[in-house]
Write a protein that holds these residues in place. Structure first.
Motif, short mmCIF file in Angstrom:
data_model
loop_
_atom_site.label_atom_id
_atom_site.label_comp_id
_atom_site.label_asym_id
_atom_site.label_seq_id
_atom_site.Cartn_x
_atom_site.Cartn_y
_atom_site.Cartn_z
N SER A 27 0.83 -1.21 0.00
CA SER A 27 0.00 0.00 0.00
C SER A 27 0.86 1.26 0.00
N SER A 28 1.94 1.25 0.78
CA SER A 28 2.83 2.42 0.83
C SER A 28 3.62 2.61 -0.45
N SER A 29 3.66 1.59 -1.29
CA SER A 29 4.37 1.68 -2.56
C SER A 29 3.52 2.35 -3.64
N GLN A 30 2.25 2.57 -3.34
CA GLN A 30 1.34 3.16 -4.32
C GLN A 30 1.24 4.67 -4.10
N THR A 31 1.04 5.38 -5.19
CA THR A 31 0.82 6.82 -5.10
C THR A 31 -0.59 7.08 -4.57
N TYR A 32 -0.84 8.31 -4.18
CA TYR A 32 -2.18 8.67 -3.70
C TYR A 32 -3.21 8.39 -4.80
N GLU A 33 -2.88 8.73 -6.02
CA GLU A 33 -3.82 8.54 -7.13
C GLU A 33 -4.17 7.06 -7.32
N GLN A 34 -3.20 6.18 -7.12
CA GLN A 34 -3.46 4.74 -7.25
C GLN A 34 -4.35 4.24 -6.11
N GLN A 35 -4.30 4.88 -4.97
CA GLN A 35 -5.07 4.46 -3.81
C GLN A 35 -6.40 5.19 -3.67
N SER A 36 -6.58 6.25 -4.39
CA SER A 36 -7.76 7.09 -4.20
C SER A 36 -9.06 6.30 -4.32
N GLN A 37 -9.95 6.55 -3.41
CA GLN A 37 -11.26 5.90 -3.39
C GLN A 37 -12.38 6.87 -3.77
N ILE A 38 -12.01 8.04 -4.27
CA ILE A 38 -13.00 9.07 -4.59
C ILE A 38 -14.02 8.57 -5.61
N SER A 39 -13.58 7.93 -6.68
CA SER A 39 -14.55 7.48 -7.70
C SER A 39 -15.46 6.39 -7.14
N PHE A 40 -14.92 5.49 -6.33
CA PHE A 40 -15.74 4.45 -5.69
C PHE A 40 -16.76 5.09 -4.75
N LEU A 41 -16.30 6.02 -3.93
CA LEU A 41 -17.20 6.68 -2.99
C LEU A 41 -18.28 7.49 -3.71
N SER A 42 -17.93 8.10 -4.83
CA SER A 42 -18.93 8.88 -5.57
C SER A 42 -20.02 7.98 -6.16
N ARG A 43 -19.68 6.73 -6.47
CA ARG A 43 -20.70 5.78 -6.94
C ARG A 43 -21.54 5.26 -5.78
N VAL A 44 -20.88 4.88 -4.69
CA VAL A 44 -21.58 4.27 -3.56
C VAL A 44 -22.40 5.29 -2.77
N LEU A 45 -21.87 6.50 -2.65
CA LEU A 45 -22.54 7.56 -1.87
C LEU A 45 -23.05 8.68 -2.77
N SER A 46 -23.63 8.30 -3.90
CA SER A 46 -24.02 9.29 -4.91
C SER A 46 -24.99 10.34 -4.37
N GLY A 47 -25.82 9.99 -3.43
CA GLY A 47 -26.76 10.96 -2.85
C GLY A 47 -26.16 11.82 -1.76
N GLN A 48 -24.88 11.63 -1.49
CA GLN A 48 -24.16 12.35 -0.44
C GLN A 48 -24.91 12.34 0.90
N PRO A 49 -25.13 11.11 1.44
CA PRO A 49 -25.85 11.02 2.70
C PRO A 49 -25.12 11.75 3.83
N PHE A 50 -25.89 12.34 4.70
CA PHE A 50 -25.40 13.06 5.89
C PHE A 50 -24.54 14.27 5.54
N ALA A 51 -24.62 14.76 4.33
CA ALA A 51 -23.79 15.90 3.92
C ALA A 51 -24.04 17.12 4.80
N GLU A 52 -25.29 17.36 5.14
CA GLU A 52 -25.61 18.53 5.96
C GLU A 52 -25.00 18.40 7.35
N THR A 53 -25.10 17.22 7.93
CA THR A 53 -24.51 16.98 9.25
C THR A 53 -22.99 17.07 9.20
N LEU A 54 -22.39 16.46 8.19
CA LEU A 54 -20.93 16.45 8.07
C LEU A 54 -20.36 17.84 7.79
N SER A 55 -21.18 18.71 7.19
CA SER A 55 -20.67 20.04 6.83
C SER A 55 -20.29 20.86 8.06
N GLY A 56 -20.79 20.50 9.22
CA GLY A 56 -20.45 21.22 10.45
C GLY A 56 -19.16 20.77 11.09
#
Length: 166
Positions: A27-56
């Protein structure tokens, strides 16, 4: 027969700890881009649950702001996923080290100390390894988080073992 089973269990814990170390090294041998979970999270959490609560929620980690405003929703969630992975992997490493060494060292406090120092030392080496990897930044704060994960597992192991002895 029971003694042989305990020996194989102890060895299993050592092997589990070594497997975690190999996974961490990879895992430490990978760059941030190789490890990024942003695209996975954008698919799984597409409705952005709890966004209002997390914004605080906002704080600094290693001198950088952590908030939805600073990182965006998915970057903010990913921050907690990544830090949770730090804690969990070193929790497993610390616990496996303690359980694998307990009957070899035969002194609970010393086993706990050796296991914690080994996990913390590996965390420091892992952050150094990240420094050698492009696009990664080693953070002392991550070593502290990893150390806390290992200590938590070791303390829980000690509590359970003392409770079982009663």
């Amino acid at each position: 027969m029971a003694k042989g089973n305990n020996t194989s269990n102890r060895n299993l814990y050592i092997w589990l700890g070594l497997l975690v170390m190999v996974i961490l090294f990879f895992s430490s041998s990978q760059t941030y881009e190789q490890q990024s979970q942003i695209s996975f999270l954008s698919r799984v959490l597409s409705g952005q649950p709890f966004a209002e609560t997390l914004s605080g929620i906002q704080f600094n980690y290693a001198g950088s702001p952590v908030s939805m405003e600073a990182k965006g929703y998915f970057g903010f969630v990913e921050f907690f996923v990544r830090k949770g992975a730090h804690f969990l992997t070193y929790f497993i490493l610390g616990g496996a080290g303690f359980l694998g060494l307990q009957y070899r060292i035969n002194q609970m406090a010393l086993t706990g100390l050796v296991s914690w120092l080994a996990a913390t030392g590996y965390a420091a080496l892992d952050e150094y390894h990240q420094m050698l990897t492009g696009g990664r930044s080693p953070l002392f704060q991550d070593v502290i988080l990893d150390s806390i994960g290992a200590a938590t597992a070791i303390i829980l192991c000690i509590i359970v073992m003392l409770w079982r002895r009663r």
